[in-house]
Design an enzyme around this catalytic site. Structure first.
Site, mmCIF file in Angstrom:
data_model
loop_
_atom_site.group_PDB
_atom_site.id
_atom_site.type_symbol
_atom_site.label_atom_id
_atom_site.label_comp_id
_atom_site.label_asym_id
_atom_site.label_seq_id
_atom_site.Cartn_x
_atom_site.Cartn_y
_atom_site.Cartn_z
ATOM 1 N N GLU A 4 33.702 -14.263 37.094
ATOM 2 C CA GLU A 4 32.724 -13.237 36.674
ATOM 3 C C GLU A 4 31.971 -13.856 35.503
ATOM 4 O OE1 GLU A 4 32.179 -10.286 38.051
ATOM 5 O OE2 GLU A 4 33.795 -10.410 39.506
ATOM 6 N N CYS A 14 27.557 -8.349 29.898
ATOM 7 C CA CYS A 14 26.986 -9.205 30.960
ATOM 8 C C CYS A 14 25.973 -8.439 31.795
ATOM 9 C CB CYS A 14 28.104 -9.718 31.841
ATOM 10 S SG CYS A 14 29.092 -8.395 32.544
HETATM 11 P P1 NAP Z 1 33.397 -17.935 27.049
HETATM 12 O O1 NAP Z 1 33.060 -18.740 25.870
HETATM 13 O O2 NAP Z 1 33.194 -18.533 28.391
HETATM 14 O O3 NAP Z 1 34.920 -17.484 26.838
HETATM 15 C C1 NAP Z 1 35.577 -16.660 27.766
HETATM 16 C C2 NAP Z 1 37.057 -16.998 27.757
HETATM 17 O O4 NAP Z 1 37.226 -18.338 28.207
HETATM 18 C C3 NAP Z 1 37.692 -16.916 26.381
HETATM 19 O O5 NAP Z 1 39.023 -16.455 26.509
HETATM 20 C C4 NAP Z 1 37.695 -18.381 25.940
HETATM 21 O O6 NAP Z 1 38.701 -18.695 25.011
HETATM 22 C C5 NAP Z 1 38.006 -19.054 27.265
HETATM 23 N N1 NAP Z 1 37.674 -20.464 27.315
HETATM 24 C C6 NAP Z 1 36.750 -21.148 26.604
HETATM 25 N N2 NAP Z 1 36.781 -22.461 26.939
HETATM 26 C C7 NAP Z 1 37.756 -22.602 27.881
HETATM 27 C C8 NAP Z 1 38.283 -23.698 28.617
HETATM 28 N N3 NAP Z 1 37.824 -24.929 28.436
HETATM 29 N N4 NAP Z 1 39.272 -23.478 29.502
HETATM 30 C C9 NAP Z 1 39.753 -22.226 29.685
HETATM 31 N N5 NAP Z 1 39.313 -21.139 29.006
HETATM 32 C C10 NAP Z 1 38.321 -21.335 28.126
HETATM 33 O O7 NAP Z 1 32.589 -16.570 27.094
HETATM 34 P P2 NAP Z 1 32.406 -15.495 25.958
HETATM 35 O O8 NAP Z 1 31.405 -15.997 25.002
HETATM 36 O O9 NAP Z 1 33.728 -15.059 25.456
HETATM 37 O O10 NAP Z 1 31.803 -14.272 26.793
HETATM 38 C C11 NAP Z 1 30.459 -14.086 26.996
HETATM 39 C C12 NAP Z 1 30.039 -14.469 28.402
HETATM 40 O O11 NAP Z 1 30.845 -13.782 29.346
HETATM 41 C C13 NAP Z 1 28.616 -14.058 28.694
HETATM 42 O O12 NAP Z 1 27.958 -15.087 29.378
HETATM 43 C C14 NAP Z 1 28.792 -12.833 29.598
HETATM 44 O O13 NAP Z 1 27.691 -12.580 30.439
HETATM 45 C C15 NAP Z 1 30.029 -13.198 30.347
HETATM 46 N N6 NAP Z 1 30.669 -12.009 30.904
HETATM 47 C C16 NAP Z 1 30.608 -11.796 32.247
HETATM 48 C C17 NAP Z 1 31.162 -10.648 32.795
HETATM 49 C C18 NAP Z 1 31.099 -10.395 34.273
HETATM 50 O O14 NAP Z 1 31.735 -9.436 34.731
HETATM 51 N N7 NAP Z 1 30.370 -11.196 35.038
HETATM 52 C C19 NAP Z 1 31.793 -9.736 31.962
HETATM 53 C C20 NAP Z 1 31.850 -9.977 30.596
HETATM 54 C C21 NAP Z 1 31.290 -11.138 30.076
HETATM 55 P P3 NAP Z 1 38.451 -18.770 23.415
HETATM 56 O O15 NAP Z 1 38.045 -17.416 22.980
HETATM 57 O O16 NAP Z 1 39.811 -19.139 22.933
HETATM 58 O O17 NAP Z 1 37.407 -19.796 23.205
#
Ligand code: NAP
Length: 483
Positions: free
Chosen positions: A253, A287
């Protein structure tokens, strides 16, 4: 420092017990409304993730019947509802969204446990009609096995509910990794599960800490056949790369860049009200929030005027205060991204309708970004090319439906879109041409438990919610029965 009876154990949860990080490293969780530290959390990594996977693998060696799993789901839903004020308070303190809105998120999370409890009988075996090749055919919905669940900070409890509820329904043990900005809501939920349910050890595990170590251990383990991830498209792409050797099942997602199209026959007051509810929820850090607002030429000025009046009336402040519509952004990076998008637009000819000029704003002083509306926006500006993830409304003029459809689809994302239009044939024609998984018609509402939700194009793979979201955690096994 935060005090809560749901946070008596600040740490991970592995094999049915609370545990601390092996290393002496830790990270701070802070309240974005005032920058004050709420607590330190021990930094877990490879060792703890391997232990959690091993515990989940042991739990996966036995099966639980449907009735037992239904009761787990019902118990979690009830526990969340009983404790929604306190979970909402923890959520508000670490995320910043208003307490009332945070409690709404807890209800939203509970609705996924309710829903999957309701439809769990969908997992009974299906016997296909007829006799083919001399056999009767049965399809069993087997659990995928141990699943890794990785969630973002923007919905600290909503996003895990969409994954954990169907995983438990399907009898999949899990290893959950929350975002480092918001681990406390997750800990509170695990505390409730620990206190109120009698799950087999290893059925649910929580590992908090270093994203690359935890992520690489989950993607590299042959004992984890599926990962369900919500977050940015960049990390989603990384997970695709890191799982390609083992060909894991992935639920992704990812990011969005939602168009919100207001046609000349729309109810403009309703469009403005819905836009505000959609756009400023979570300070615009969702999102599904509208990122590009296309308004038809003949109503552009009238709509802008109505919208600006409503945005000016919004109250911004600490989410624990009464009567606050919008809290702060999550961190300085988030704040500076909005600032950059507004600055880029103004430098390239946009007009600031309400909000502050970026030169007057600094994330050093606070993370409260003023609700901002800009007009005369064009498709070349950063705010229409990228997901802003903040309280910015860019208004773009369009003339024909065809132009709005082409512009709306001109993005690598395909998560959510919205159309405001009173002519139903016209609206359905526009929606049928939009490549987005969720298309609101005269509403800015986001997903719900009973409906499949997910992205087209680079917004993801698979669906959460609905029957589809349950079947994601199963593998069909076909048994031709020769008798
Ligand atoms: P993110 O930076 O991708 O982080 C999401 C999760 O992934 C966090 O738990 C993060 O951990 C972890 N993560 C980061 N690097 C990783 C790696 N190399 N391996 C495994 N896990 C890793 O995203 P975000 O900034 O938290 O969230 C915002 C984004 O999420 C936006 O683009 C939004 O549109 C999207 N989103 C999508 C939906 C949907 O339903 N499509 C819903 C909500 C949000 P850490 O916090 O420890 O870095």
């Amino acid at each position: 420092m935060i005090e809560s009876y749901l946070l008596k154990n600040i740490g991970g949860y592995i094999d049915g017990s609370w545990c601390q990080a092996e290393s002496d490293k830790s990270f701070a969780v802070s309240n974005p409304a005032n920058g004050k530290k709420l607590t330190d959390v021990g930094m877990m990594g490879t060792i703890e993730t391997e232990r959690a996977i091993a515990a989940a693998k042991r739990a996966n060696q036995s099966r639980r019947d449907i009735q037992t799993r239904r009761e787990w789901l019902e118990d979690i839903a009830n526990a969340l509802r009983d404790e929604k004020r306190e979970i909402g308070r923890v959520l508000c303190l670490e995320h910043g969204k208003p307490w009332q809105e945070a409690q709404g998120e807890v209800d939203y999370a509970a609705s996924f446990f309710d829903y999957f409890a309701e439809i769990i009988d969908e997992l009974q075996p299906d016997t296909l009609p007829g006799n083919v090749k001399g056999c009767s055919w049965t399809v069993h919905h087997r659990p995928v096995g141990v699943v890794g669940l990785i969630t973002p900070w923007n919905f600290p409890i909503g996003m895990i509910a969409k994954k954990l509820a169907p995983a438990l329904a399907a009898d999949c043990p899990s290893v959950t990794k929350p975002a480092q900005e918001t681990p406390l809501t997750m800990i509170a939920m695990f505390q409730l599960i620990h206190d109120r349910l009698d799950l087999p050890p290893g059925m649910v595990n929580l590992v908090i800490g270093e994203e690359t170590e935890i992520g690489n251990t989950l993607t590299g383990s042959p004992d984890v056949p599926m990962l369900s991830f919500t977050g940015s498209t960049g990390v989603g792409r990384l997970l695709i790369n890191n799982t390609k050797e083992q060909i894991k099942k992935l639920g992704l997602e990812l990011g969005g860049n939602a168009p919100f199209i207001v046609c000349d026959d729309a109810d403009l007051d309703a469009a403005a009200t819905n836009l505000i509810a959609n756009k400023f929820r979570g300070s615009g850090q969702t999102c599904v929030c509208a990122n590009r607002i296309y308004v038809q030429d003949s109503i552009y000025d009238e709509f802008t005027e109505k919208l600006v009046a409503k945005v000016k009336a919004m109250r911004v402040g600490d989410g624990m205060d009464d009567n606050v519509d919008m809290g702060p952004l999550i961190n300085a990076d988030g704040f500076n991204k909005v600032k950059k998008h507004v600055a880029d637009a103004l430098e390239n000819g946009a007009t600031l309708e309400t909000g502050k000029h970026p030169n007057e704003l600094s994330s050093d002083r606070n993370l409260f970004y003023p609700p901002t509306v800009i007009s005369r926006v064009t498709h070349e500006m950063l705010c229409t090319r990228e997901e802003t993830f903040g309280p910015l409304v860019p208004l773009i003029r369009f003339k024909s439906d065809e132009e709005a459809i082409m512009a709306g689809n001109d993005t690598e994302f395909g998560l959510a879109a919205y159309v405001f239009c009173s002519n139903s044939d016209r609206a359905h024609h526009i929606i049928s041409r939009l490549s987005f998984g969720h298309c609101g018609l005269n509403t800015g509402t986001g997903p719900a438990a009973h409906a499949p939700f997910g992205g087209m194009k680079q917004s993801g793979i698979g669906r959460e919610g609905g029957r589809e979201g349950l079947l994601e955690f199963t593998e069909p096994q076909t048994v031709p029965n020769g008798g």
